[in-house]
Design an enzyme around this catalytic site. Structure first.
Site, PDB file in Angstrom:
ATOM      1  N   ASP A 231       0.825  -1.226   0.000  1.00 24.85           N
ATOM      2  CA  ASP A 231       0.000   0.000   0.000  1.00 24.85           C
ATOM      3  C   ASP A 231       0.855   1.271   0.000  1.00 24.85           C
ATOM      4  O   ASP A 231       0.614   2.185   0.796  1.00 24.85           O
ATOM      5  CB  ASP A 231      -0.930   0.028   1.220  1.00 24.85           C
ATOM      6  CG  ASP A 231      -1.610  -1.292   1.508  1.00 24.85           C
ATOM      7  OD1 ASP A 231      -1.862  -2.039   0.561  1.00 24.85           O
ATOM      8  OD2 ASP A 231      -1.882  -1.568   2.689  1.00 24.85           O
TER       9      ASP A 231
ATOM     10  N   GLU B 204     -11.283  -1.011  -3.129  1.00 24.58           N
ATOM     11  CA  GLU B 204     -10.583  -0.296  -2.058  1.00 24.58           C
ATOM     12  C   GLU B 204      -9.454   0.539  -2.647  1.00 24.58           C
ATOM     13  O   GLU B 204      -9.270   0.610  -3.858  1.00 24.58           O
ATOM     14  CB  GLU B 204     -10.019  -1.302  -1.043  1.00 24.58           C
ATOM     15  CG  GLU B 204      -9.025  -2.282  -1.655  1.00 24.58           C
ATOM     16  CD  GLU B 204      -8.684  -3.448  -0.744  1.00 24.58           C
ATOM     17  OE1 GLU B 204      -9.400  -3.670   0.241  1.00 24.58           O
ATOM     18  OE2 GLU B 204      -7.692  -4.141  -1.039  1.00 24.58           O
TER      19      GLU B 204
END
Length: 328
Positions: free
Chosen positions: A40, A210
């Site tokens: 991420d 997401e």
């Protein structure tokens, strides 16, 4: 000329040829950018340094701190250990995820998800930490989460902070296939309402899962996100374009995904634009072919290009990474 002399000059010529070839090859970053399991990644530029703020990829109960990395040229990266951990955030106990960072007024504000809450009765959500330097140390800014409830069905994770051309800062976030946008107060202590009295607007495009991200290029707003399951090989990145940060955003297509000959699970990315140039990088995580553990993710980088219509070209994942680029 004697045979030993011929042999000597042959070796000398070969060595000079190899040296010349090596000098002619561009210096590249290689992928992954740095060792360790990190996911991420949030890429950003502060001054003349590139910075990456990733999730520490491990079991949730071991995700209790953030490291970050800095580089002057995309080639050499310096690790900054434990810039924030749960000891500095009394309400966070695990699953520190997907940091997002902005600089304002000489302070650095790190937005993060914590605790992986599953309903409105659990403690956790999206928090904010602050520091005087990009490498921290960071401390809890609010003493509580900024967002700790499910609004429009969005799990409060995977936050991204976007500054519009008006100077307004927005937080864009959401898991569980819902994406929200909300206005941040100028001091980041809370959220402001929109003109209609609401605080959260849903901007979910088709296929969204997401990891949202937004940027502007040539007057167009690009919303990017991740699709698929993060532990699987088909994790990927798609995008949409609109004339406003509120959309409507209609999915255009995928631009980043696995290459079974190099790595799988390529997703949850960020984007860097070189100041003053139409030069873009995409920073993302992927899973090596040798790994089956969902947490075995590494941070990588590639160039990102646009066509003449402003559409993002599909990104080819590589082992080479990108060429050296020192900021001016």
């Amino acid at each position: 000329m004697t045979k030993p002399a011929i042999f000597f000059f042959s070796l000398l010529f070969l060595a000079l040829s190899i040296t010349a070839q090596q000098k002619s090859r561009p210096v590249t970053s290689g992928n992954p950018l740095f060792p360790g399991w990190y996911a991420d990644p949030e890429g950003v530029i502060f001054g003349k340094q590139y910075w990456i703020y990733p999730t520490t990829s491990d079991k949730y109960d071991k995700q209790v701190f953030f490291d970050c990395f800095s580089s002057p040229d995309l080639i050499t990266w310096k690790k900054h250990d434990h810039i924030l951990d749960t000891s500095a955030v009394h309400w966070a106990r695990r699953a520190l995820w997907a940091p997002a960072i902005v600089e304002k007024g000489g302070k650095y504000y790190l937005f993060f998800g914590a605790n992986d809450i599953q309903n409105n009765n659990e403690k956790g959500g999206i928090g904010v930490a602050v520091a005087d330097k990009p490498e921290g140390p960071f401390k809890d800014y609010l003493g509580k989460p900024l967002i700790d409830q499910f609004y429009n069905g969005a799990q409060p994770i995977d936050q991204f902070v976007f500054k519009d051309v008006t100077g307004q800062y927005y937080i864009i976030y959401g898991g569980w296939q819902h994406c929200n946008i909300a206005r941040l107060k100028s001091d980041f202590t809370g959220l402001e309402t929109f003109e209609d009295g609401t605080t959260f607007r849903e901007i979910t495009p088709g296929g969204y899962v997401e990891g949202p991200l937004m940027f502007i290029r040539k007057g167009q707003y690009y919303l990017m996100w991740s699709e698929g399951g993060w532990t699987g090989p088909d994790y990927s990145v798609a995008y949409a374009v609109a004339k406003s940060p509120f959309g409507p955003f209609k999915r255009i297509g995928k631009i980043l995904q696995q290459d079974p000959s190099i790595a799988t699970g390529a997703g949850h990315h960020s984007v860097i634009q070189v100041p003053g140039q139409d030069k873009w990088y995409i920073i993302y995580h992927r899973r090596p072919l040798t790994e089956t553990d969902g947490n075995s993710r590494e941070t990588c980088i590639e160039r990102m290009y646009f066509d003449t219509q402003g559409l993002i070209k599909k990104v080819t994942i590589t082992k080479a990474g990108v060429e050296k680029n020192r900021l001016k």
